[in-house]
Design a protein around this motif. Structure first.
Motif, PDB file in Angstrom:
ATOM      1  N   ARG A 304      -0.068   4.059  -5.557  1.00  0.00           N
ATOM      2  CA  ARG A 304       1.068   3.751  -4.675  1.00  0.00           C
ATOM      3  C   ARG A 304       2.379   3.700  -5.455  1.00  0.00           C
ATOM      4  O   ARG A 304       3.416   4.170  -4.965  1.00  0.00           O
ATOM      5  CB  ARG A 304       0.815   2.421  -3.960  1.00  0.00           C
ATOM      6  CG  ARG A 304       1.818   2.121  -2.861  1.00  0.00           C
ATOM      7  CD  ARG A 304       1.379   0.945  -2.031  1.00  0.00           C
ATOM      8  NE  ARG A 304       0.126   1.232  -1.341  1.00  0.00           N
ATOM      9  CZ  ARG A 304       0.043   1.907  -0.201  1.00  0.00           C
ATOM     10  NH1 ARG A 304       1.161   2.367   0.380  1.00  0.00           N
ATOM     11  NH2 ARG A 304      -1.122   2.110   0.377  1.00  0.00           N
ATOM     12  N   LEU A 307       3.470   7.232  -6.006  1.00  0.00           N
ATOM     13  CA  LEU A 307       4.000   7.847  -4.794  1.00  0.00           C
ATOM     14  C   LEU A 307       5.444   7.413  -4.539  1.00  0.00           C
ATOM     15  O   LEU A 307       6.310   8.242  -4.218  1.00  0.00           O
ATOM     16  CB  LEU A 307       3.117   7.496  -3.604  1.00  0.00           C
ATOM     17  CG  LEU A 307       3.604   7.936  -2.223  1.00  0.00           C
ATOM     18  CD1 LEU A 307       3.748   9.451  -2.161  1.00  0.00           C
ATOM     19  CD2 LEU A 307       2.665   7.439  -1.136  1.00  0.00           C
ATOM     20  N   ARG A 311       8.732   9.968  -4.580  1.00  0.00           N
ATOM     21  CA  ARG A 311       9.643  10.076  -3.434  1.00  0.00           C
ATOM     22  C   ARG A 311      11.083   9.795  -3.857  1.00  0.00           C
ATOM     23  O   ARG A 311      12.019  10.440  -3.377  1.00  0.00           O
ATOM     24  CB  ARG A 311       9.209   9.115  -2.344  1.00  0.00           C
ATOM     25  CG  ARG A 311       7.994   9.577  -1.549  1.00  0.00           C
ATOM     26  CD  ARG A 311       7.571   8.525  -0.545  1.00  0.00           C
ATOM     27  NE  ARG A 311       6.521   9.021   0.337  1.00  0.00           N
ATOM     28  CZ  ARG A 311       5.876   8.274   1.234  1.00  0.00           C
ATOM     29  NH1 ARG A 311       6.198   6.984   1.352  1.00  0.00           N
ATOM     30  NH2 ARG A 311       4.936   8.798   1.995  1.00  0.00           N
ATOM     31  N   SER A 341       0.008   7.724   1.531  1.00  0.00           N
ATOM     32  CA  SER A 341       1.211   8.042   2.299  1.00  0.00           C
ATOM     33  C   SER A 341       1.018   7.853   3.790  1.00  0.00           C
ATOM     34  O   SER A 341       1.987   7.910   4.549  1.00  0.00           O
ATOM     35  CB  SER A 341       1.639   9.484   2.016  1.00  0.00           C
ATOM     36  OG  SER A 341       0.668  10.391   2.504  1.00  0.00           O
ATOM     37  N   VAL A 367       3.370  14.650   3.081  1.00  0.00           N
ATOM     38  CA  VAL A 367       2.991  13.598   2.139  1.00  0.00           C
ATOM     39  C   VAL A 367       4.218  12.841   1.634  1.00  0.00           C
ATOM     40  O   VAL A 367       4.222  11.605   1.585  1.00  0.00           O
ATOM     41  CB  VAL A 367       2.199  14.188   0.962  1.00  0.00           C
ATOM     42  CG1 VAL A 367       1.880  13.113  -0.071  1.00  0.00           C
ATOM     43  CG2 VAL A 367       0.916  14.835   1.458  1.00  0.00           C
ATOM     44  N   LEU A 368       5.270  13.555   1.289  1.00  0.00           N
ATOM     45  CA  LEU A 368       6.459  12.927   0.721  1.00  0.00           C
ATOM     46  C   LEU A 368       7.510  12.593   1.766  1.00  0.00           C
ATOM     47  O   LEU A 368       8.494  11.927   1.442  1.00  0.00           O
ATOM     48  CB  LEU A 368       7.067  13.845  -0.350  1.00  0.00           C
ATOM     49  CG  LEU A 368       6.151  14.216  -1.509  1.00  0.00           C
ATOM     50  CD1 LEU A 368       6.881  15.114  -2.489  1.00  0.00           C
ATOM     51  CD2 LEU A 368       5.638  12.971  -2.216  1.00  0.00           C
TER      52      LEU A 368
END
Length: 596
Positions: A304, A307, A311, A341, A367-368
């Motif tokens: 996480r 991610l 981003r 995500s 996803v992003l």
């Protein structure tokens, strides 16, 4: 109709069933009583009335209605590219990658149990006789039209992922269906495919995820890609500082499979600093990393945080490229990122413990967020890794699949340690009495410790048998020449490992000493062997003894050897035959001298 006819008068039943035996005839009647014509006419009238009359009303049946079989099947659409590996789909040659055949269409309620059919059930008797289903039957309460069911499944993300036969075999059986076809696939060149985008001064923002395996950091680190990112950043950094439009690519170092290291004895800060220094050593000092992340996709560690950082760096329209060597865990990590995500549906990338699972660039949508794009790339082939020369069966022995555990020896001058039939470490000179050598490798690979003077005999008799991989003595020659590298190691503590001697694709030796030592390492020509600062400082609490380690491979080889020895003695003719020589790796002169 036949059951009703059996309840009629015997005279009428004879019209319907001519084979029914007639009752015994009474004697002929006198002429005054004969009225056969009138009787036959009356019976025919009664028979016609009986057939034309409607059947008596039957009570409502308590049996469930029959299952409805719909002919409106959902349309199966196949993309041009397999979502699991990225290869173009084809249906012409089953032996080539990308082969796919559409599955046979099934009704949404094909698993529904059919209601029992009774003899008096008149609702389906007519349809059975005609061979057609009745169209006026209403669907049952639990049935949904095919289109509605498909829309509901698509909205919930429960639709099945259609992949090629190769991905299906990897997902369900963990192996490639046609291994010979894998050799025909070209190697992926990231520099040629994506390099022009990174070098271009215009375009969307680029972010490169440099993935490396924690258990084989230096062997799996993508050096060429890291140098490309460093060179592109250095070329555009001056324009970017002056406010000119410039595509300044950024890089994140992602250390995967952190769960394979003995994490209780490691400090995250120490591993973070160690990984950063090793990346700069592999790519050069020009490489500027935007961050270092230690992750484990199998256990969800650090996914996480990665991610959120991706981003932030990618922005709303950036391109993110995941790059790494084969079997480094790119697809597994990207599937874990997709789950974090909150993307609708399950991840589609194929995960398998087989190198080279992904065959082409795959784009992961949603996803992003926004318009940012995430790309999975095929694994890079590193020829300096030992695993690039091994077969699939030998790879299973070398690959680390669970947390690594140390195997420590205390050895003196003139002793050697073998890791299978792949590597040998010789202790040549010491300023102290002995040193500690800890082996960090797959527990399936057997070890041997003995005198250096017996190494040549050990090579002839046990390489490919007790010492595997390679599997089989004929494979020893195929791996290449046997070359030597020399390392000078120094340390100041007996309690911890001071230096590591890492073998790309296999593992490393941890050296613990208080003094200096000259070590000779034998490996196959072309395999990368380096000296580095120690990653894991601990040793095993119980030391290994001389000889072979306890291993299933050693036990099987010993049993085979004992069976051969127990056979009957050869006769004179067999004694005169010249035994074929055992294949032995060719030794060469020392490749280099390295001061650690």
């Amino acid at each position: 109709m036949l059951s009703r006819a059996r309840r009629l008068h015997p005279a009428v039943r004879r019209f319907l069933l001519p084979n029914t035996p007639a009752p015994s005839r009474p004697p002929p009647l006198p002429p005054q009583h004969s009225a056969s014509a009138q009787t036959s006419k009356t019976l025919s009238i009664l028979f016609r009335r009986h057939l034309c009359s409607s059947p008596p009303a039957t009570p409502p049946s308590t049996s469930p209605p029959p299952a409805v079989v719909s002919s409106d099947l959902p349309v199966v659409r196949v993309n041009e590219v397999c979502p699991g590996c990225g290869i173009a789909m084809q249906s012409s040659d089953p032996a080539l990658p990308g082969f796919f055949l559409l599955p046979s269409a099934k009704s949404p309620d094909y698993r529904a149990r059919l209601a029992p059919v009774t003899v008096d059930d008149t609702r389906i008797s007519a349809s059975l006789k005609s061979g057609h289903l009745r169209e006026d039957l209403e669907p049952s309460g639990g049935y949904k039209p095919a289109a509605a069911a498909a829309e509901t499944a698509e909205a919930k993300g429960e639709g099945k992922v259609l992949v090629c036969a190769r991905c299906h075999s990897l997902r369900h059986y963990g192996r490639v269906k046609h291994p010979d076809a894998e050799r025909l696939l070209p190697d992926f060149d990231f520099v040629a495919a994506v390099g022009p985008r990174l070098a271009s001064p215009s375009g969307a923002r680029s972010l490169v995820l440099l993935l490396t395996d924690a258990s084989d950091f230096d062997g799996s680190f993508p050096r060429a890609v890291a140098r490309l990112v460093a060179a592109a950043g250095e070329a555009h950094r001056a324009d970017w500082k002056h406010g000119a439009p410039a595509n300044l690519p950024r890089a994140l170092l992602v250390v995967t499979k952190l769960d394979l290291l003995p994490t209780p004895s490691l400090s995250p800060d120490d591993v973070h600093a160690w990984a950063h220094s090793r990346a700069r050593a592999g790519a050069g000092s020009d490489l500027l990393l935007a961050g270092v992340h230690l992750v484990s996709a199998a256990r969800g560690w650090g996914v996480r945080d990665l991610l959120e950082h991706v981003r932030e760096l990618a922005g709303t329209r950036g391109n993110v490229w995941a790059v790494g060597a084969r079997n480094v865990g790119k697809s597994t990590l990207l599937n874990a990122i997709a789950r974090c995500s909150g993307i609708v549906g399950r991840p589609t990338l194929t995960e398998a413990p087989v190198p080279g699972t992904t065959l082409d660039v795959i784009k992961l949508d949603g996803v992003l967020g926004a318009q940012a794009k995430l790309f999975d790339t095929p694994g890079l082939l590193h020829g300096h890794q030992l695993t690039s020369r091994l077969t699939s069966e030998e790879m299973k022995l070398v690959q680390v699949r669970k947390e690594m555990s140390p195997r420590t020896y205390r050895i003196k001058t003139g002793q050697s340690i073998h890791i299978g039939g792949l590597v040998r470490l010789d202790v040549e000179e010491l300023t102290v009495g002995s040193i500690y050598v800890t082996v960090w490798a797959s527990p399936l690979v057997p070890l041997h410790m003995g005198k250096t003077e017996n190494a040549a005999a050990l090579m002839k008799e046990h390489f490919g048998l007790q010492l595997q991989p390679p599997i089989g003595q004929e494979r020893v020659k195929e791996l290449g020449k046997w070359v030597r590298k020399q390392f000078k190691v120094s340390g100041n503590s007996w309690d911890t490992n001071s230096k590591d001697i890492a073998i790309a694709g296999l593992g490393w030796f941890g050296i613990g000493l208080k003094g200096e030592a000259v070590l000779g390492l034998w490996a196959y020509d072309g395999v990368d062997v380096i000296s580095r600062s120690s990653l894991v400082h601990e040793k095993a609490s119980i030391f290994e003894e001389a000889g072979f380690t306890v291993s299933q491979i050693v036990s099987k080889a010993d049993s085979m050897t004992n069976k051969l020895k127990s056979t009957k003695k050869p006769n004179k003719k067999e004694r005169t035959r010249i035994a074929s020589p055992v294949i032995e790796p060719e030794a060469s002169e020392p490749a280099s001298n390295i001061d650690a």
